[in-house]
Enzyme design. Sequence first.
Site, PDB file in Angstrom:
ATOM      1  N   SER A  29       0.781  -1.187  -0.161  1.00  0.00           N
ATOM      2  CA  SER A  29       0.017   0.045   0.127  1.00  0.00           C
ATOM      3  C   SER A  29       0.828   1.338   0.008  1.00  0.00           C
ATOM      4  O   SER A  29       2.239   1.041   0.425  1.00  0.00           O
ATOM      5  CB  SER A  29      -0.847  -0.001   1.231  1.00  0.00           C
ATOM      6  OG  SER A  29      -0.202  -0.479   2.327  1.00  0.00           O
ATOM      7  N   MET A  30       0.244   2.299  -0.415  1.00  0.00           N
ATOM      8  CA  MET A  30       0.799   3.728  -0.453  1.00  0.00           C
ATOM      9  C   MET A  30       0.029   4.649   0.431  1.00  0.00           C
ATOM     10  O   MET A  30      -1.289   4.691   0.154  1.00  0.00           O
ATOM     11  CB  MET A  30       1.094   4.078  -1.973  1.00  0.00           C
ATOM     12  CG  MET A  30       1.708   3.067  -2.684  1.00  0.00           C
ATOM     13  SD  MET A  30       1.917   3.887  -4.307  1.00  0.00           S
ATOM     14  CE  MET A  30       3.439   5.214  -4.029  1.00  0.00           C
ATOM     15  N   CYS A  31       0.386   5.497   0.973  1.00  0.00           N
ATOM     16  CA  CYS A  31      -0.100   6.460   1.642  1.00  0.00           C
ATOM     17  C   CYS A  31       0.538   7.849   1.966  1.00  0.00           C
ATOM     18  O   CYS A  31       1.210   8.077   2.833  1.00  0.00           O
ATOM     19  CB  CYS A  31      -0.707   6.143   3.078  1.00  0.00           C
ATOM     20  SG  CYS A  31      -1.583   7.210   3.935  1.00  0.00           S
ATOM     21  N   LEU A  32       0.540   8.661   0.665  1.00  0.00           N
ATOM     22  CA  LEU A  32       1.190   9.825   0.887  1.00  0.00           C
ATOM     23  C   LEU A  32       0.720  10.788  -0.310  1.00  0.00           C
ATOM     24  O   LEU A  32      -0.038  10.456  -1.041  1.00  0.00           O
ATOM     25  CB  LEU A  32       2.606   9.931   0.595  1.00  0.00           C
ATOM     26  CG  LEU A  32       3.295   9.369  -0.855  1.00  0.00           C
ATOM     27  CD1 LEU A  32       4.688   9.909  -1.041  1.00  0.00           C
ATOM     28  CD2 LEU A  32       2.855   8.042  -1.129  1.00  0.00           C
ATOM     29  N   ARG A  83      -3.642  10.751   0.718  1.00  0.00           N
ATOM     30  CA  ARG A  83      -3.887  10.903   2.080  1.00  0.00           C
ATOM     31  C   ARG A  83      -5.392  11.642   2.114  1.00  0.00           C
ATOM     32  O   ARG A  83      -5.629  12.575   1.376  1.00  0.00           O
ATOM     33  CB  ARG A  83      -3.047  11.660   3.037  1.00  0.00           C
ATOM     34  CG  ARG A  83      -1.598  10.813   3.155  1.00  0.00           C
ATOM     35  CD  ARG A  83      -0.855  11.675   3.623  1.00  0.00           C
ATOM     36  NE  ARG A  83      -1.133  12.476   4.544  1.00  0.00           N
ATOM     37  CZ  ARG A  83      -0.179  13.201   5.531  1.00  0.00           C
ATOM     38  NH1 ARG A  83       0.694  12.706   5.766  1.00  0.00           N
ATOM     39  NH2 ARG A  83      -0.798  14.130   6.361  1.00  0.00           N
TER      40      ARG A  83
END
Lengths: 153, 531
Positions: free
Chosen positions: A88-91, A95
Amino acid sequence: MSAGAKKRIMREYGECLADTPPGMKINFDEQNMTKWEVLLDGPDQSYYAGGHFKLEINFPNEYPFKPPVVAFKTKIYHPNVSNDDKGSMCLGLLRPDEWKPPNKVVAVLRLIQTLLIEPNIDDAIEPSIANEYKENRKEFEKSAKDWVKRYAK
Amino acid sequence: MDSDDDFNSSQASQDEFMEDSGADFDDDSDLDMDDQDVGFESQDKDIKPTKQAYETEFKVFDPPQIQDSQDKQIAEVSNILVQPPEATAILLRHLRWNKERLIDQYMEKPEEVLENAGLGESSEANPPKITKVKGFMCDICCEDGSDLDTFAMKCNHRFCVDCYRQYLYTKIKDEGEAARIRCPGDKCNRVVDSKSLDLLVGDDLRDRYHELLTRTYVDDKENLRWCPAPNCVYAVECSVKDRELPRVVPTVHCDCGHYFCFGCSLNDHQPAPCGLVKKWLKKCEDDSETANWISANTKECPKCQSTIEKNGGCNHMTCRKCRNEFCWMCMGVWSEHGTSWYNCNRFEEKSGSEARDAQAKSRQSLERYLHYYNRYANHEQSAKLDKDIYLKTEKKMQQLQNSTGMSWIEVQYLDTASQALQQCRQTLKWTYAFAYYLARNNLTEIFEDNQKDLEMAVENLSEMFEKPIDQLQGLKVDMMDKTAYCNKRRIILLNDTAENLKQGNIFPSSLLFYWIINNATGNWEFIVSLT
């Protein structure tokens, strides 16, 4: 999912088709339009050159009021992609507090491409990989390329 | 004679109040009357000081009052800054309701303050309104049409009303955001003001929005705190600051009936200061459940003090941590046993007796802890049992009323006694945590005497509670006396601890260093630092 959201996703897909960023292919299933499969080539000027990465983009029910969710299905050695089976990616845009409803998926795809070329060290999901990128670039390069060979060919 | 008349009439109204207020205790006017009466009495007799040393001043606010005080501050600052109220509210929230700082900063650099608060770059001067725009397409839902209702704030990022509404709904309902909802426009930082919001959303969402704003308000204000009791909507105002907490235990009493500490929001923990409470609870969490088992089943390695459980029959122990080999029985070094024999009979070994000394010390400290912990836990448990008994008694009070024809007011002494028991046990419980950390000095003896007196008073009262219901009536006077005595002992104990906590202030500065290194707080000395 509301009709408006579906309409918006259709429209975004149309825009993507007309103007797909280079090195990218989108598999779109009209029966299940809230899940896109994206095939992404590692950018030439990055450590991931020569790799082919499968990504999944999931649109939440509240889309576009909540951001799409991005997951790397192909393992990748990268500070901004979680090193687990989720990938996963969260930036940035991804966001919930950064995402704004007029933002588009294509912007997300461009962001991912940019990150493959230049990781964002300050907002890393894998601190140890980020640290290696900063302190020991050689070692990082070796692992990144190694993983490309192992998982992304 | 005037004052006598007053007194009589006040008495009469008091009686009335008592008789008919059984159904509704929360009525404000009743409480006011009660307050006046107390005031009058203290004037009249002039004995009771208005505030005990352990009591802290506070004020309880209900939601309309909280709203009101926000509105007042907004109106006041709005006048000074010459900004509309909805913008002033955003500015105040941005600076966490610090009026003085806002006014100072705004006077110096108005543009910068507005920008940072999310009020910059206004390109339109007109008040926001919903309009139809020719050739408009909503950037969110991609709908177009000249009959589409649209909205934009002063930043001019225009979207259709439906999308704007849905955006606000997601922010407020799903994310619980209110004070800093930004314009939906890409990268725009303008904060949505209440006027725009009122224009767009329905009552349901608007109520939630204001509820969330009020929550942020209370959270932002240093001198306000929510009552932590479940479902309680009141907030309490108290001027005790965080840095004062080693010197004062600010217990407040919410209008819902809940007593809690303004410093840490935990249940009332007088006389122990917040710092001790935090340490104690942590210690209990770590230790209590396992402490007994450890005490019974383990020993510490004589070299590295790791706790070791004997899991085989052999007395030849090898510490897994430091590889020290020793004998389980005498704790001596194994090599001193020689290799020829197995059972340990060498009591006189030097290293063995040293190890046993160290062990004894560590056991002693555990025992000391358990001494205090058991008493602490016991009062907690007893308070619960007292309450159970009271609940059973309450039912019987009804029967008593019915069978003997006594009035509601005549059986209230049981209620009063039960409340006193709960409160005294709560205090006693914390005296044991307090005592655990207390270093001995010439004050500790007085403290322990006070503790003993209160404990005996409480046990006496508690015992009466267990009497069968038919005997209770005969014990009424005795019970009322004992209740009063418990309350009195509690006040004496709390005043003593509170006064001695406070009195550290009078230390001359040359002694400050001494004070810091000795963990003294006021006249008490603790074996740990309170900060």
